[in-house]
Design a protein around this motif. Structure first.
Motif, mmCIF file in Angstrom:
data_model
loop_
_atom_site.group_PDB
_atom_site.id
_atom_site.type_symbol
_atom_site.label_atom_id
_atom_site.label_comp_id
_atom_site.label_asym_id
_atom_site.label_seq_id
_atom_site.Cartn_x
_atom_site.Cartn_y
_atom_site.Cartn_z
ATOM 1 N N GLU A 64 0.840 -1.209 0.000
ATOM 2 C CA GLU A 64 0.000 0.000 0.000
ATOM 3 C C GLU A 64 0.874 1.258 0.000
ATOM 4 O O GLU A 64 0.541 2.244 -0.662
ATOM 5 C CB GLU A 64 -0.957 -0.010 1.190
ATOM 6 N N ALA A 67 1.901 1.733 -3.452
ATOM 7 C CA ALA A 67 0.791 2.229 -4.271
ATOM 8 C C ALA A 67 0.500 3.699 -4.024
ATOM 9 O O ALA A 67 0.156 4.432 -4.950
ATOM 10 C CB ALA A 67 -0.460 1.392 -4.000
ATOM 11 N N THR A 104 -4.032 -0.421 -3.413
ATOM 12 C CA THR A 104 -3.478 -1.674 -3.936
ATOM 13 C C THR A 104 -4.586 -2.493 -4.582
ATOM 14 O O THR A 104 -4.409 -3.060 -5.662
ATOM 15 C CB THR A 104 -2.787 -2.487 -2.822
#
Length: 118
Positions: A64, A67, A104
């Motif tokens: 994450e 991302a 994500t």
């Protein structure tokens, strides 16, 4: 955040990936980011198959960060090298999706749609 920042965060969380980096650098005599993360994919899939919530929360927290805070290269590595591979196995993807953060998961869904697997 660039690729080296990402690798450092990953290795801080998963010490077993440090020797993978060392071997990669020795063999290639340079960092090839997609290749390195590709070499880590078997570790990622093993973590997912073990389905240990504590480990997977840490792993997907790193994803994450990639991302949400990664530069274009980092996001590309996440999509092309990691998420595409996770989608190769529906069981792996199903487990992984339980732990994916919002960004994500969006990238994973886009990747799966792009491959026509979703």
């Amino acid at each position: 955040m660039d690729v080296m920042d990402t690798i450092n965060i990953l290795i801080d969380e998963f010490k077993d990936l440090e020797p993978v980096l060392q071997e990669h650098l020795e063999f290639n005599e340079e960092l090839l980011p997609h290749v390195y993360f590709g070499e880590c994919n078997d570790f990622f899939i093993n973590y997912i198959n073990e389905d240990n919530p504590r480990v997977l929360q840490r792993l997907f927290s790193v994803f994450e960060i990639m991302a949400t805070e990664g530069n274009e290269d980092v996001e590309n590595i996440l999509c092309v090298t990691i998420l595409e591979r996770l989608g190769d196995d529906r069981n792996v993807l199903n487990i992984a999706q339980k732990y994916m953060g919002k960004k994500t998961r969006n990238l994973s869904d886009e990747t799966e749609k792009g491959w026509g697997r979703y």
